[in-house]
Design an enzyme around this catalytic site. Structure first.
Site, PDB file in Angstrom:
ATOM      1  N   GLU A 148     -12.003   5.315   1.756  1.00 42.23           N
ATOM      2  CA  GLU A 148     -11.265   4.045   1.748  1.00 42.23           C
ATOM      3  C   GLU A 148     -11.386   3.490   3.155  1.00 42.23           C
ATOM      4  O   GLU A 148     -10.952   4.122   4.107  1.00 42.23           O
ATOM      5  CB  GLU A 148      -9.805   4.275   1.337  1.00 42.23           C
ATOM      6  N   CYS A 167      -4.433  -1.321   5.652  1.00 42.56           N
ATOM      7  CA  CYS A 167      -5.708  -1.816   5.124  1.00 42.56           C
ATOM      8  C   CYS A 167      -5.466  -2.877   4.055  1.00 42.56           C
ATOM      9  O   CYS A 167      -6.348  -3.675   3.756  1.00 42.56           O
ATOM     10  CB  CYS A 167      -6.549  -0.670   4.582  1.00 42.56           C
TER      11      CYS A 167
END
EC number: 1.2.1.88
Length: 515
Positions: free
Chosen positions: A286, A320
């Site tokens: 990720e 994020c």
């Protein structure tokens, strides 16, 4: 029979008893600062001369702890311990592995405020953000334990007359788990236990900025009964042991959360088959995002403004999933911008130990310098309407910053900043909004504020992100409710907290018996 999964409730700090309890935990953690945390390899505690000094980002003079670091020799020792432990751990019944996660969840729940207090001190998280991080860690433990119990029998396949066919899952081997600073408990714990509960053994390399909370979690797993060698705790320099372990021929998979640059480096290096390597390594990554909040012309404008602000500035924009871009329909642009600026100016920035603080510091000096550089870039790319100032005299504090009238292709609209900065762009119509939303190399989260059902359904198909939210902000995914992970350069399309995440840590085997 296990209780049906439900996410861990967030603490209500408007209740005096909760506020008092959290304050007491903070006071306790303040008495624990400055301790030394050894490596843990096969259960052995190993002190080394080289240390990571973990500091409080809100107070540079305060040391949270000293974490021993591994060199390649110790990393190799950890690899051999994990390889040896794998032979027995993979054969443990899934129920046994799941029960260790359940026990760890219970321990973490009892010590919830303590762990949240470490997050306040080491990661600079305000109370609510720290509490949510700890709750998410508990969720991962509870959810993945249940998922393993669902997967233990494998999946149904057809059998013809005279044969019995079965399809089941097996562990992969030794994994390298590299966790980030921004969710140093939740993501670290989630990626670690997903690998462990599926029968793998791991080497855990936590973020340099947050090794202490990871060390405390390793203690929890030991208390829960995890055997030696299954989880090996090895902080260290990425260039020295990170590359070494990613390239190691005995590494079976790498689970990484962090920047695009490091993720791509891992992906490239893991792809090369080393002498003695018997498999193609799996990478679960990720890698961030450039996430967009879209505001349609018929949106609730107050909700739109709050969605922009809280998505952009929660945990100082160091998520994020943070909404670092807002794209607003031209018909409501001025009004939404005005509301967002007004709301931003009410946010409190300061020491996260203060329960009234909304936004604390960024994590360290390098982050502070990077964000301030982007603010300077922003001054030439848009109109500065809020914030723009930083103060690193005591900690790494930056005011929540809004730039308006930014071109859709400007650096502020394209590059991940990872700080409290949001760029706002004007769109001609809904088609233009979607065009801008999809014009980055990322595809992690997004949000659309609208009352138009046709626009919702179109965005559902055409807004190319892994997590899409309607009429709310673009952060705050909950394990088991909104499985998290994105497209394109946001990673490898894995969905943490989802029904198929554990399968990424296993391989399927078919057996067919004739009779």
């Amino acid at each position: 029979m296990t209780v049906t999964y439900a996410h861990e409730p967030f603490t209500d700090f408007t209740e005096a008893k909760n506020k008092t309890a959290f304050g007491e935990s903070l006071a306790f953690v303040n008495t624990q600062l400055g301790k030394h945390y050894p490596l843990v390899i096969n259960g052995e505690k190993i002190e080394t001369d080289r240390k990571i000094i973990s500091i409080n980002p809100a107070n540079k003079e305060e040391i949270i702890g000293y974490a021993s670091t591994a060199d390649q020799e110790l990393a190799e020792k950890a690899m051999q311990a994990a390889l040896q432990a794998f032979d027995s751990w993979k054969k443990q019944r899934p129920e046994h592995r799941a029960n260790i996660l359940f026990k760890a969840a219970a321990i973490l729940r009892r010590r919830k405020h303590e762990f949240s207090s470490y997050l306040v001190k080491e990661a600079g998280k305000p109370w609510k953000e720290a509490d949510a991080d700890t709750a998410e860690a508990i969720d991962f433990l509870e959810f993945y334990a249940r998922q393993m119990l669902k997967l233990k029998e494998g999946a149904p396949v057809k059998s013809r007359a005279g044969e019995v066919n079965q399809y089941h899952y097996e562990a992969l081997g030794v994994g390298i788990v590299i966790s980030p600073f921004n969710f140093p408990l939740a993501i670290m714990a989630g990626t670690a236990v997903a690998a462990i509960v599926t029968g793998n053994t791991i080497l855990l390399k936590p973020a340099d900025a947050a090794p202490v909370v990871a060390a405390k979690f390793v203690e929890v797993m030991e208390e829960a009964g995890l055997p030696n060698g299954v989880l090996n705790y090895i902080p260290g320099d990425g260039a020295e042991i990170g590359d070494f372990l990613v390239e190691h021929p005995k590494t079976r998979f790498v689970s990484f959360t962090g920047s695009r640059a490091v993720g791509c480096r891992i992906y490239e290096r893991a792809a090369k088959v080393q002498p003695g390597q018997k498999w193609l390594k799996r990478v679960i990554a990720e890698m961030g995002g450039k996430d967009t909040v879209l505001v349609d012309k018929d949106a609730d404008l107050d909700l739109a403004a709050s969605s922009i602000v809280y998505s952009a500035f929660g945990y100082s924009g160091q998520k994020c999933s943070a909404g670092s871009r807002a794209v607003i329909h031209q018909d409501v642009y001025d009004e939404v911008v005005e509301k967002a600026v007004a709301l931003t100016k009410t946010l409190t920035v300061g020491n996260p130990e203060d329960p009234d603080t909304y936004m604390g510091p960024v994590i360290h000096e390098a982050s502070y310098n990077k964000v301030m550089k982007y603010i300077e870039i922003g001054k030439s790319e848009g109109k500065l309407l809020a914030g723009g100032e930083g103060d690193d005299s005591k900690g790494y504090f930056i005011q929540p910053t809004i730039f308006a009238d930014v071109d859709e292709n400007a650096r502020l609209m394209q590059e991940e900043i990872f700080g409290p900065v949001v760029a706002i762009c004007k769109a001609r119509d809904f088609d233009h909004m979607l065009e801008i939303a999809n014009n980055t190399e990322y595809g992690l989260t997004g949000a659309l504020l609208t009352k138009n059902r046709a626009h919702i359904e179109r965005a559902r198909e055409d807004f190319h992100v892994g997590n899409l939210y309607f009429n709310r902000g673009c952060t705050g995914a909950i394990v088991g409710y909104q499985p998290f992970g994105g497209f394109n350069m946001s990673g490898t399309d894995s969905k943490a907290g989802g029904p198929d995440y554990l399968i990424l840590h296993m391989q399927a085997k078919t057996t067919s018996e004739a009779f």
